[in-house]
Design a protein around this motif. Structure first.
Motif, PDB file in Angstrom:
ATOM      1  N   GLN A  57       0.846  -1.191   0.000  1.00 24.33           N
ATOM      2  CA  GLN A  57       0.000   0.000   0.000  1.00 24.33           C
ATOM      3  C   GLN A  57       0.876   1.233   0.000  1.00 24.33           C
ATOM      4  O   GLN A  57       2.084   1.141   0.188  1.00 24.33           O
ATOM      5  N   GLU A  98       0.924   5.348   1.596  1.00 27.87           N
ATOM      6  CA  GLU A  98       0.314   6.215   2.592  1.00 27.87           C
ATOM      7  C   GLU A  98       0.821   7.637   2.411  1.00 27.87           C
ATOM      8  O   GLU A  98       1.922   7.846   1.907  1.00 27.87           O
ATOM      9  N   TYR A 148       1.455  11.155   4.647  1.00 25.70           N
ATOM     10  CA  TYR A 148       1.541  11.836   5.926  1.00 25.70           C
ATOM     11  C   TYR A 148       2.005  13.262   5.662  1.00 25.70           C
ATOM     12  O   TYR A 148       2.957  13.468   4.913  1.00 25.70           O
ATOM     13  N   SER A 205      -3.251  11.735   7.777  1.00 27.23           N
ATOM     14  CA  SER A 205      -2.303  11.637   8.881  1.00 27.23           C
ATOM     15  C   SER A 205      -1.345  12.816   8.915  1.00 27.23           C
ATOM     16  O   SER A 205      -0.889  13.298   7.880  1.00 27.23           O
TER      17      SER A 205
END
Length: 117
Positions: free
Chosen positions: A56, A58, A60, A103
């Protein structure tokens, strides 16, 4: 050769999330046509982590002072999560208008985004 990175955030309400990123986070942007906003990101870095599970990606957003950042965003009506200690940094999230979470973290590790080369 490579001169940048393009990050895509998939959203169930892209227009609301674009407005949030533009108006609340204050990211500069260009209009690629028909209101399709593409945002300038702060300096960035990429890390590759091992996994035994599904791969995956992500996203931030990093900040120098997570507590102050969350107070500022909360004052603008943004739903924020409590800060947790992740070891490598202080971690929290904010809720986008679409309902998904983004995030934020304040790193405790050396950062690469300010390297000259």
């Amino acid at each position: 050769m490579i001169n940048g990175a393009h990050v895509i955030v998939y959203s169930r309400d892209a227009e609301a999330d674009r407005t949030f990123i533009r108006d609340v986070l204050g990211f500069a942007h260009v209009d690629a046509g028909d209101g399709w906003l593409i945002f300038k990101l702060p300096p960035a870095e990429v890390a590759v982590h091992p996994t035994d599970g599904q791969t995956q990606h992500e996203l931030y957003l990093m900040c120098d002072d997570i507590e102050t950042t969350l107070v500022t965003l909360s004052a603008k009506g943004v739903e924020v999560s409590p800060v947790t200690n992740a070891g490598w940094g202080s971690l929290a999230s904010i809720k986008l208008p679409s309902g998904s979470h983004l995030s934020l973290y304040q790193p405790r590790h050396p950062v690469a985004y300010n390297l000259d080369h």
